[in-house]
Enzyme design. Sequence first.
Site: not given
Length: 334
Positions: A127, A151
């Site tokens: 990501s 995250y």
Amino acid sequence: MKTLLTGAAGFIAFHVAERLLDAGHEVVGVDNLSPYYDVSLKEARLARLLPREGFRFERLDLADREGTAALFARERFERVVHLGAQPGVRHSLDAPFDYVESNLTGHLTVLEGCRRTGVEHLVYASSSSVYGLNATPFRASDRTDHPVSLYGATKKANEVMSHSYAHLFGVPSTGLRFFTVYGPWGRPDMATMKFTRAILAGEPIDVYGHGEMKRDFTFVGDIADSVVALLGRAPEADPAWTPEAGDPASSSAPHRVYNIGNGEPVLLLEFIRTLESLLGRKANLVLREMQPGDLVETSSDTEPLARLLGAAPYTPLAVGLSRFVAWYREYYRV
């Protein structure tokens, strides 16, 4: 090729599955159908895949070590596309252990499966969140030591874990840092879906960072095309690479990392204005401060990806959003 596709009922994996099936591959899809968002949307994606020749589905939580090991041993996959994970920056503020179980344990079981069964190539989702406090534009060759959300930290950990398995056991793996993906069949917790629903319903929209944040919005079709193109390009070890002089996105092990984005960050307010134009309605905006874990701007350097594939796929924002709006109106009958 027989390919394992994790997160098969998810947004990006659904599009990857369609492209793999179009190319004639055998796809075994795995998903735990987590209730993080509307399960009926996941089931609707699966309903389009299940009738297709070459597709099989198995409900499985990747954190189930025995179940995942048995799947790998039974199926003997040639390639693996690992997109199953717990998504969402903001949700990680409230439910951190969800990310440990799904993104860390789940990733490790996939690595172990690849190691034990001699998988030819593992392509996995990272990501843009790994860049954290870095300055833009984000380059895959940048160090990524300061993520600002759990995250992002779990995605950074996935890259490090994958590199260690490439180094220790020769598992060829490629990590893909996705940048703000949008498009048909998107997730309800993402901005595109949330904003569209609110605009059509005449409800207020909370716009964080006063709308001054910039995002590198990337059409899901471009992501899927890149994943499939990369799947047949397993990285090789580079014996000349050194930690002192080498590119951090490369390695002496068969592991590489790439950005997948369009390289043209857009103001959040501009994104909303484009949606307004396509929907024919004005948004009721409520401007708010940035939330913890958010990045002010994301911007991708995709030159290494373009060099490898010959071109970095790119769909203009207005074109991608028009396709999304058409799907949204049809699916939700608005």
